[in-house]
Design a protein around this motif. Structure first.
Motif, PDB file in Angstrom:
ATOM      1  N   PRO A  56       0.829  -1.223   0.000  1.00 22.81           N
ATOM      2  CA  PRO A  56       0.000   0.000   0.000  1.00 22.81           C
ATOM      3  C   PRO A  56       0.857   1.264   0.000  1.00 22.81           C
ATOM      4  O   PRO A  56       0.322   2.373  -0.097  1.00 22.81           O
ATOM      5  CB  PRO A  56      -0.794  -0.112   1.307  1.00 22.81           C
ATOM      6  CG  PRO A  56      -0.606  -1.502   1.807  1.00 22.81           C
ATOM      7  CD  PRO A  56       0.690  -1.988   1.259  1.00 22.81           C
ATOM      8  N   LEU A  57       2.169   1.116   0.171  1.00 23.98           N
ATOM      9  CA  LEU A  57       3.124   2.232   0.145  1.00 23.98           C
ATOM     10  C   LEU A  57       2.889   3.254   1.260  1.00 23.98           C
ATOM     11  O   LEU A  57       3.088   4.443   1.072  1.00 23.98           O
ATOM     12  CB  LEU A  57       3.107   2.932  -1.220  1.00 23.98           C
ATOM     13  CG  LEU A  57       3.531   2.078  -2.418  1.00 23.98           C
ATOM     14  CD1 LEU A  57       3.377   2.862  -3.713  1.00 23.98           C
ATOM     15  CD2 LEU A  57       4.964   1.583  -2.263  1.00 23.98           C
ATOM     16  N   VAL A  58       2.479   2.776   2.419  1.00 20.37           N
ATOM     17  CA  VAL A  58       2.398   3.667   3.583  1.00 20.37           C
ATOM     18  C   VAL A  58       3.800   4.129   3.961  1.00 20.37           C
ATOM     19  O   VAL A  58       4.014   5.281   4.335  1.00 20.37           O
ATOM     20  CB  VAL A  58       1.727   2.939   4.769  1.00 20.37           C
ATOM     21  CG1 VAL A  58       1.861   3.759   6.049  1.00 20.37           C
ATOM     22  CG2 VAL A  58       0.261   2.680   4.451  1.00 20.37           C
ATOM     23  N   ASP A  59       4.774   3.216   3.842  1.00 20.15           N
ATOM     24  CA  ASP A  59       6.163   3.548   4.130  1.00 20.15           C
ATOM     25  C   ASP A  59       7.038   3.218   2.925  1.00 20.15           C
ATOM     26  O   ASP A  59       8.041   2.531   3.025  1.00 20.15           O
ATOM     27  CB  ASP A  59       6.652   2.797   5.382  1.00 20.15           C
ATOM     28  CG  ASP A  59       8.048   3.235   5.821  1.00 20.15           C
ATOM     29  OD1 ASP A  59       8.422   4.396   5.544  1.00 20.15           O
ATOM     30  OD2 ASP A  59       8.763   2.412   6.429  1.00 20.15           O
ATOM     31  N   ASN A  60       6.619   3.723   1.774  1.00 15.18           N
ATOM     32  CA  ASN A  60       7.377   3.599   0.528  1.00 15.18           C
ATOM     33  C   ASN A  60       7.838   2.170   0.215  1.00 15.18           C
ATOM     34  O   ASN A  60       8.959   1.938  -0.225  1.00 15.18           O
ATOM     35  CB  ASN A  60       8.585   4.543   0.545  1.00 15.18           C
ATOM     36  CG  ASN A  60       8.182   5.988   0.327  1.00 15.18           C
ATOM     37  OD1 ASN A  60       7.443   6.538   1.136  1.00 15.18           O
ATOM     38  ND2 ASN A  60       8.619   6.599  -0.745  1.00 15.18           N
ATOM     39  N   GLY A  61       6.952   1.212   0.470  1.00 15.02           N
ATOM     40  CA  GLY A  61       7.231  -0.161   0.091  1.00 15.02           C
ATOM     41  C   GLY A  61       7.799  -1.020   1.195  1.00 15.02           C
ATOM     42  O   GLY A  61       7.920  -2.244   1.026  1.00 15.02           O
ATOM     43  N   TYR A  62       8.156  -0.419   2.313  1.00 12.05           N
ATOM     44  CA  TYR A  62       8.652  -1.205   3.440  1.00 12.05           C
ATOM     45  C   TYR A  62       7.484  -1.753   4.272  1.00 12.05           C
ATOM     46  O   TYR A  62       7.659  -2.171   5.410  1.00 12.05           O
ATOM     47  CB  TYR A  62       9.619  -0.375   4.291  1.00 12.05           C
ATOM     48  CG  TYR A  62      10.953  -0.222   3.591  1.00 12.05           C
ATOM     49  CD1 TYR A  62      11.969  -1.143   3.799  1.00 12.05           C
ATOM     50  CD2 TYR A  62      11.172   0.800   2.673  1.00 12.05           C
ATOM     51  CE1 TYR A  62      13.184  -1.040   3.133  1.00 12.05           C
ATOM     52  CE2 TYR A  62      12.380   0.917   1.997  1.00 12.05           C
ATOM     53  CZ  TYR A  62      13.383  -0.003   2.236  1.00 12.05           C
ATOM     54  OH  TYR A  62      14.573   0.101   1.560  1.00 12.05           O
ATOM     55  N   ASP A  63       6.322  -1.734   3.680  1.00  9.19           N
ATOM     56  CA  ASP A  63       5.117  -2.356   4.240  1.00  9.19           C
ATOM     57  C   ASP A  63       4.570  -3.299   3.157  1.00  9.19           C
ATOM     58  O   ASP A  63       3.814  -2.890   2.296  1.00  9.19           O
ATOM     59  CB  ASP A  63       4.083  -1.291   4.639  1.00  9.19           C
ATOM     60  CG  ASP A  63       3.825  -0.274   3.526  1.00  9.19           C
ATOM     61  OD1 ASP A  63       4.788   0.169   2.864  1.00  9.19           O
ATOM     62  OD2 ASP A  63       2.654   0.106   3.324  1.00  9.19           O
ATOM     63  N   ILE A  64       4.980  -4.557   3.208  1.00 10.38           N
ATOM     64  CA  ILE A  64       4.718  -5.504   2.127  1.00 10.38           C
ATOM     65  C   ILE A  64       3.412  -6.257   2.370  1.00 10.38           C
ATOM     66  O   ILE A  64       3.207  -6.835   3.438  1.00 10.38           O
ATOM     67  CB  ILE A  64       5.891  -6.492   1.997  1.00 10.38           C
ATOM     68  CG1 ILE A  64       7.163  -5.727   1.616  1.00 10.38           C
ATOM     69  CG2 ILE A  64       5.588  -7.566   0.958  1.00 10.38           C
ATOM     70  CD1 ILE A  64       8.427  -6.571   1.667  1.00 10.38           C
ATOM     71  N   SER A  65       2.556  -6.261   1.370  1.00  4.99           N
ATOM     72  CA  SER A  65       1.275  -6.968   1.491  1.00  4.99           C
ATOM     73  C   SER A  65       1.278  -8.312   0.766  1.00  4.99           C
ATOM     74  O   SER A  65       0.413  -9.148   1.005  1.00  4.99           O
ATOM     75  CB  SER A  65       0.125  -6.104   0.962  1.00  4.99           C
ATOM     76  OG  SER A  65       0.346  -5.742  -0.386  1.00  4.99           O
ATOM     77  N   ASP A  66       2.252  -8.524  -0.134  1.00  3.30           N
ATOM     78  CA  ASP A  66       2.387  -9.820  -0.809  1.00  3.30           C
ATOM     79  C   ASP A  66       3.847  -9.970  -1.241  1.00  3.30           C
ATOM     80  O   ASP A  66       4.310  -9.255  -2.135  1.00  3.30           O
ATOM     81  CB  ASP A  66       1.469  -9.910  -2.021  1.00  3.30           C
ATOM     82  CG  ASP A  66       1.432 -11.309  -2.646  1.00  3.30           C
ATOM     83  OD1 ASP A  66       2.386 -12.082  -2.418  1.00  3.30           O
ATOM     84  OD2 ASP A  66       0.460 -11.622  -3.349  1.00  3.30           O
ATOM     85  N   TYR A  67       4.553 -10.885  -0.592  1.00  2.02           N
ATOM     86  CA  TYR A  67       5.976 -11.063  -0.847  1.00  2.02           C
ATOM     87  C   TYR A  67       6.278 -11.657  -2.215  1.00  2.02           C
ATOM     88  O   TYR A  67       7.413 -11.573  -2.689  1.00  2.02           O
ATOM     89  CB  TYR A  67       6.591 -11.983   0.211  1.00  2.02           C
ATOM     90  CG  TYR A  67       6.799 -11.363   1.564  1.00  2.02           C
ATOM     91  CD1 TYR A  67       7.822 -10.441   1.792  1.00  2.02           C
ATOM     92  CD2 TYR A  67       5.988 -11.714   2.645  1.00  2.02           C
ATOM     93  CE1 TYR A  67       8.032  -9.890   3.048  1.00  2.02           C
ATOM     94  CE2 TYR A  67       6.195 -11.171   3.909  1.00  2.02           C
ATOM     95  CZ  TYR A  67       7.223 -10.248   4.101  1.00  2.02           C
ATOM     96  OH  TYR A  67       7.429  -9.710   5.344  1.00  2.02           O
ATOM     97  N   GLU A  68       5.313 -12.286  -2.842  1.00  2.39           N
ATOM     98  CA  GLU A  68       5.583 -12.975  -4.101  1.00  2.39           C
ATOM     99  C   GLU A  68       4.883 -12.320  -5.285  1.00  2.39           C
ATOM    100  O   GLU A  68       4.620 -12.950  -6.306  1.00  2.39           O
ATOM    101  CB  GLU A  68       5.198 -14.453  -3.973  1.00  2.39           C
ATOM    102  CG  GLU A  68       6.044 -15.181  -2.935  1.00  2.39           C
ATOM    103  CD  GLU A  68       5.736 -16.665  -2.826  1.00  2.39           C
ATOM    104  OE1 GLU A  68       5.006 -17.185  -3.678  1.00  2.39           O
ATOM    105  OE2 GLU A  68       6.239 -17.294  -1.867  1.00  2.39           O
ATOM    106  N   ALA A  69       4.612 -11.030  -5.141  1.00  4.88           N
ATOM    107  CA  ALA A  69       3.994 -10.268  -6.233  1.00  4.88           C
ATOM    108  C   ALA A  69       4.713  -8.927  -6.378  1.00  4.88           C
ATOM    109  O   ALA A  69       5.173  -8.348  -5.389  1.00  4.88           O
ATOM    110  CB  ALA A  69       2.507 -10.037  -5.959  1.00  4.88           C
TER     111      ALA A  69
END
Length: 555
Positions: A56-69
């Motif tokens: 969702p880019l709350v923290d510029n990608g350091y918040d991952i919602s799907d590790y394999e996508a």
């Protein structure tokens, strides 16, 4: 450590700000692919990508919602596969930024975990009961401000988040969680990825019992790292990761380890312990911290920087060497001079940094001397941390002008402005509106200009990296600090057998006299200098120009 790792030169690409291929204002994987020759020609041979996973880019990608996508803003998995293939065709390698201390609150694991206390993912995160009055379990604070605990009514419990509340911390004490992480790592390594830079890895082992933390820096909550940095099982978990995953592949394993001492760091990297190849530490990034932590209005002292870097050189068998990254100010603005001596100080800093023992890390734009942004209003910043600290300053009674000045010095946006490719619209980064402000000095500082100038910062970086990778003294030679009491000069030697190289850099904007130690006063060969000077010997007194740097091989 094998030969390719020792000769690795890592270029950190902040994908979102590197190169936009489809003019949506966001850097992407095809854009990066189009610039591989630029990175290779610089002299780097490993590219570290900041997180490109779905988020969702709350923290510029350091918040991952799907590790394999792959995050669609960066492209598709096919785009990544093409990038990886092109990277390998050019003899380069790819390292992914892996965040396994926490996930996004949008990750499937967390969405399931918060539903109840008795499902498959219930124990994938760190949950604690409220105090008797319903308040948070402890006074622990988040790195981004506020409490590190967030209440979830469905479970009637709080979960821990050392960073943003949308970044719940994973429970590494759960063996099923660890196996899920290892499975995901194998997914990428089986694709051919050449390693990981593991974000905040020193936080994965939490204390069994959380306690209130001391208050500091005028804050309402205790420091986020209290009790969580280098927890009780950290080495056990990393040895397990190495045994089950890392050791099965010929890869680079880099761990980000905030709040770690050199003595503790050696445990991570010592070859007989089978954990990591190197760690990313931050002690030398704290030399200009003060009353309000990193955002204090404090200028670094050379003695502090020199002592910190030397301590790590002497106490840790292999270092990651850097002065800047995606979380830090631009190095020429922080440690050099981004006005009159921008070129000279950028080149001197490169010599002092890159020629120490360990693996050099170059953050995009350093090789052309990119500078801090300096915005005129807080609304111009994207950095979540900067907005929180700005509001904190106002609550402390600090006026808006001073608060903005303090935030300007250290906001992470300084490093995240788009790469300055040329002097056309949006610095050649994109034909669309960039996701973040372009630094207005792009017409003076850009890649195209540096490539056309034989005396540019970029061309100087090429010389340094060519020297670094092909000189055994600069790879394996012992580091020794010289004249540690000097207030203007950072000097050190690298020694291998009977061969020795001297590196000297002036950190001041005026001419200075430097008294060279007697044992170094002898003939030799000058390998590099950022001024048009040629020396066949070193006198006892050196007169250095502003920000002058010298690399000299002694006979």
């Amino acid at each position: 450590m094998n030969d390719w790792k020792k000769k690795a030169v890592v270029y950190e690409a902040y994908v979102q700000s590197f190169k936009d291929s489809n003019n949506d204002g966001i850097g992407d994987l095809p854009g990066l692919t189009s610039k591989l020759d630029y990175i290779k020609n610089l002299g780097a041979n490993v590219i570290w990508l900041t997180p490109i996973f779905k988020s969702p880019l709350v923290d510029n990608g350091y918040d991952i919602s799907d590790y394999e996508a792959i995050n669609p803003i960066y492209g598709t998995m096919s785009d990544f596969d093409h990038l990886l293939n092109e990277v390998h065709k050019k003899g380069l390698k790819i390292v992914l930024d892996l965040v396994v201390n926490h996930t996004s609150d949008k990750h499937k694991w967390f969405r399931e975990s918060k539903k109840s206390c008795n499902n498959k993912y219930s124990d994938y995160y760190i949950w604690r009961d409220p105090k008797s009055d319903g308040s948070a379990p402890t006074n622990l604070g988040s790195a981004f401000g506020g409490s590190a605990w967030e209440y979830v009514p469905e479970r009637k419990q709080y979960y821990l988040h050392l960073f943003a509340k949308q970044q719940p911390d994973l429970n590494w004490d759960n063996p099923k969680l660890r196996q899920s992480v290892y499975k995901m790592m194998r997914f990428w390594l089986d694709k051919g990825v050449d390693g990981f830079r593991m974000d905040s890895i020193s936080f994965i082992s939490k204390p069994k019992e959380f306690k209130d933390a001391p208050l500091q820096d005028h804050k309402k909550y205790g420091a986020y790292y209290y009790g969580s940095a280098n927890g009780p099982h950290i080495h056990e978990y990393l040895q397990e990761m190495n045994r089950e995953v890392l050791s099965k592949y010929d890869i680079l394993a880099i761990g980000e380890t905030p709040h770690t001492t050199p003595e503790e760091a050696e445990k991570f990297v010592s070859t007989d312990r089978h954990e990591l190849d190197m760690v990313f530490q931050f002690e030398h990034m704290h030399v200009d911290y003060g009353e309000f932590g990193r955002y204090s209005d404090v200028t670094f002292k050379l003695s502090d920087l020199r002592n910190s870097m030397s301590s790590w050189q002497n106490k840790v068998s292999w270092n990651s060497i850097y002065l800047g990254n995606h979380d830090q100010p631009r190095i020429v603005s922080r440690f050099g001079n981004d006005n009159k001596y921008q070129k000279e100080s950028a080149e001197m800093l490169a010599m002092i940094e890159l020629l120490q023992k360990g693996t050099p890390f170059i953050f995009q734009g350093e090789e052309i001397g990119m500078t801090n942004l300096h915005v005129n209003g807080i609304d111009e910043l994207k950095d979540l941390e900067a907005h929180n600290i700005y509001q904190f300053f106002l609550n402390q009674g600090i006026d808006k002008e001073t608060a903005l000045k303090m935030v300007n010095r250290k906001t992470r946006d300084n490093a995240r402005t788009p790469m300055q490719w040329n002097n056309t619209t949006n610095a050649g980064f994109s034909n669309g509106k960039p996701w973040i402000e372009i630094n207005p000095n792009y017409k003076q500082i850009n890649v195209e200009k540096d490539l056309q100038n034989k005396n540019s910062i970029y061309k100087f970086y090429q010389k340094i990296l060519e020297l670094k990778k092909n000189n055994s003294i600069l790879i394996d030679g012992k580091y020794k600090l010289i004249t540690p009491e000097d207030s203007a000069i950072y000097g050190f030697t690298r020694t291998l057998g009977n061969k020795q190289i001297l590196v000297v850099g002036s950190f001041v904007p005026y001419k200075v006299k430097y008294d060279l130690p007697k044992e170094l006063v002898r003939k030799g060969k000058q390998l590099l200098c950022n001024y048009d000077k040629h020396r066949n010997s070193l006198p006892s007194e050196l007169f250095l120009k502003p920000y002058e740097g010298i690399v000299f091989q002694l006979e």
